[in-house]
Scaffold this motif. Sequence first.
Motif, mmCIF file in Angstrom:
data_model
loop_
_atom_site.group_PDB
_atom_site.id
_atom_site.type_symbol
_atom_site.label_atom_id
_atom_site.label_comp_id
_atom_site.label_asym_id
_atom_site.label_seq_id
_atom_site.Cartn_x
_atom_site.Cartn_y
_atom_site.Cartn_z
ATOM 1 N N MET A 118 62.858 -29.091 0.503
ATOM 2 C CA MET A 118 62.555 -30.421 0.005
ATOM 3 C C MET A 118 62.027 -30.329 -1.425
ATOM 4 O O MET A 118 61.461 -29.314 -1.820
ATOM 5 N N ARG A 119 62.194 -31.409 -2.176
ATOM 6 C CA ARG A 119 61.767 -31.433 -3.567
ATOM 7 C C ARG A 119 60.269 -31.704 -3.635
ATOM 8 O O ARG A 119 59.776 -32.660 -3.043
ATOM 9 N N LEU A 120 59.545 -30.855 -4.360
ATOM 10 C CA LEU A 120 58.098 -30.950 -4.429
ATOM 11 C C LEU A 120 57.643 -30.516 -5.813
ATOM 12 O O LEU A 120 58.194 -29.588 -6.381
ATOM 13 N N ARG A 121 56.628 -31.170 -6.346
ATOM 14 C CA ARG A 121 56.140 -30.848 -7.679
ATOM 15 C C ARG A 121 54.734 -30.273 -7.668
ATOM 16 O O ARG A 121 54.070 -30.247 -8.689
ATOM 17 N N ARG A 122 54.263 -29.859 -6.533
ATOM 18 C CA ARG A 122 52.900 -29.348 -6.416
ATOM 19 C C ARG A 122 52.930 -27.925 -5.858
ATOM 20 O O ARG A 122 53.847 -27.546 -5.153
ATOM 21 N N ALA A 123 51.871 -27.171 -6.142
ATOM 22 C CA ALA A 123 51.743 -25.826 -5.600
ATOM 23 C C ALA A 123 51.192 -25.865 -4.181
ATOM 24 O O ALA A 123 51.500 -25.007 -3.370
ATOM 25 N N LYS A 124 50.386 -26.852 -3.877
ATOM 26 C CA LYS A 124 49.847 -27.050 -2.538
ATOM 27 C C LYS A 124 50.188 -28.477 -2.107
ATOM 28 O O LYS A 124 49.903 -29.429 -2.820
ATOM 29 N N ALA A 125 50.764 -28.625 -0.943
ATOM 30 C CA ALA A 125 51.250 -29.930 -0.493
ATOM 31 C C ALA A 125 50.310 -30.552 0.530
ATOM 32 O O ALA A 125 50.741 -31.100 1.533
ATOM 33 N N TYR A 126 49.005 -30.462 0.297
ATOM 34 C CA TYR A 126 48.031 -31.025 1.244
ATOM 35 C C TYR A 126 48.139 -32.541 1.359
ATOM 36 O O TYR A 126 47.719 -33.111 2.350
ATOM 37 N N PHE A 127 48.729 -33.197 0.352
ATOM 38 C CA PHE A 127 48.870 -34.659 0.396
ATOM 39 C C PHE A 127 49.832 -35.087 1.508
ATOM 40 O O PHE A 127 49.818 -36.246 1.918
ATOM 41 N N LEU A 128 50.632 -34.173 2.037
ATOM 42 C CA LEU A 128 51.571 -34.531 3.103
ATOM 43 C C LEU A 128 50.868 -34.869 4.414
ATOM 44 O O LEU A 128 51.466 -35.431 5.316
ATOM 45 N N ARG A 129 49.581 -34.538 4.521
ATOM 46 C CA ARG A 129 48.828 -34.866 5.731
ATOM 47 C C ARG A 129 48.703 -36.367 5.913
ATOM 48 O O ARG A 129 48.674 -36.866 7.030
ATOM 49 N N THR A 130 48.637 -37.112 4.813
ATOM 50 C CA THR A 130 48.492 -38.567 4.891
ATOM 51 C C THR A 130 49.688 -39.307 4.297
ATOM 52 O O THR A 130 49.707 -40.529 4.307
ATOM 53 N N TYR A 131 50.669 -38.602 3.803
ATOM 54 C CA TYR A 131 51.825 -39.194 3.131
ATOM 55 C C TYR A 131 52.781 -39.766 4.174
ATOM 56 O O TYR A 131 53.107 -39.098 5.157
ATOM 57 N N LYS A 132 53.238 -40.990 3.992
ATOM 58 C CA LYS A 132 54.077 -41.644 4.990
ATOM 59 C C LYS A 132 55.565 -41.630 4.632
ATOM 60 O O LYS A 132 56.401 -41.822 5.484
ATOM 61 N N LYS A 133 55.896 -41.416 3.369
ATOM 62 C CA LYS A 133 57.291 -41.448 2.953
ATOM 63 C C LYS A 133 57.953 -40.096 3.176
ATOM 64 O O LYS A 133 57.300 -39.084 3.309
ATOM 65 N N LYS A 134 59.279 -40.113 3.182
ATOM 66 C CA LYS A 134 60.044 -38.885 3.339
ATOM 67 C C LYS A 134 60.254 -38.246 1.969
ATOM 68 O O LYS A 134 60.402 -38.936 0.965
ATOM 69 N N LEU A 135 60.292 -36.934 1.935
ATOM 70 C CA LEU A 135 60.587 -36.218 0.702
ATOM 71 C C LEU A 135 62.096 -36.091 0.538
ATOM 72 O O LEU A 135 62.838 -36.093 1.513
ATOM 73 N N ARG A 136 62.531 -35.942 -0.712
ATOM 74 C CA ARG A 136 63.957 -35.776 -0.980
ATOM 75 C C ARG A 136 64.345 -34.314 -0.841
ATOM 76 O O ARG A 136 63.590 -33.420 -1.192
ATOM 77 N N GLU A 137 65.554 -34.099 -0.370
ATOM 78 C CA GLU A 137 66.048 -32.737 -0.211
ATOM 79 C C GLU A 137 66.622 -32.244 -1.539
ATOM 80 O O GLU A 137 67.196 -33.013 -2.307
ATOM 81 N N VAL A 138 66.452 -30.970 -1.819
ATOM 82 C CA VAL A 138 66.981 -30.371 -3.035
ATOM 83 C C VAL A 138 68.485 -30.244 -2.882
ATOM 84 O O VAL A 138 68.977 -29.743 -1.868
ATOM 85 N N LYS A 139 69.206 -30.699 -3.904
ATOM 86 C CA LYS A 139 70.660 -30.589 -3.873
ATOM 87 C C LYS A 139 71.049 -29.175 -4.264
ATOM 88 O O LYS A 139 70.541 -28.615 -5.227
ATOM 89 N N LYS A 140 71.947 -28.609 -3.490
ATOM 90 C CA LYS A 140 72.447 -27.275 -3.811
ATOM 91 C C LYS A 140 73.632 -27.434 -4.753
ATOM 92 O O LYS A 140 74.560 -28.184 -4.477
#
Length: 116
Positions: free
Chosen positions: A85-107
């Motif tokens: 998945m596409r992510l701009r952080r080194a630690k994704a702790y915000f996903l604990r409360t995040y309600k939206k879906k992340l985008r998948e990285v296009k190959k």
Amino acid sequence: MSEDIRSHLKPGMIIKVHQVIKDVNKKGEEKERIQIFEGQIIATKHGNEPGATFTVRKVSNGVGVEKIFPVHSPVVAKIELLRQMRLRRAKAYFLRTYKKKLREVKKTPKMDTQSN
């Protein structure tokens, strides 16, 4: 996609961790089985050192479950990458409360060397 990706772990990856579990029955016999924990990596710590760990999170029956696995442990039999998945952080702790879906990285498709 069944290759082991221990050295390429990044937050945002959705992976399957094959963990060796030792069970002891009533007779005192030990048996080993493999339990699969599927979830999203939210943190990796200590790079590729001997004490490196990664944290995997999943939601099971509406309850968030997180497990911390050592990267180089014999308890972890195999790690399989399912999606990135596409992510701009080194630690994704915000996903604990995040309600939206992340985008998948296009190959990107590999370029053909013999073009017309």
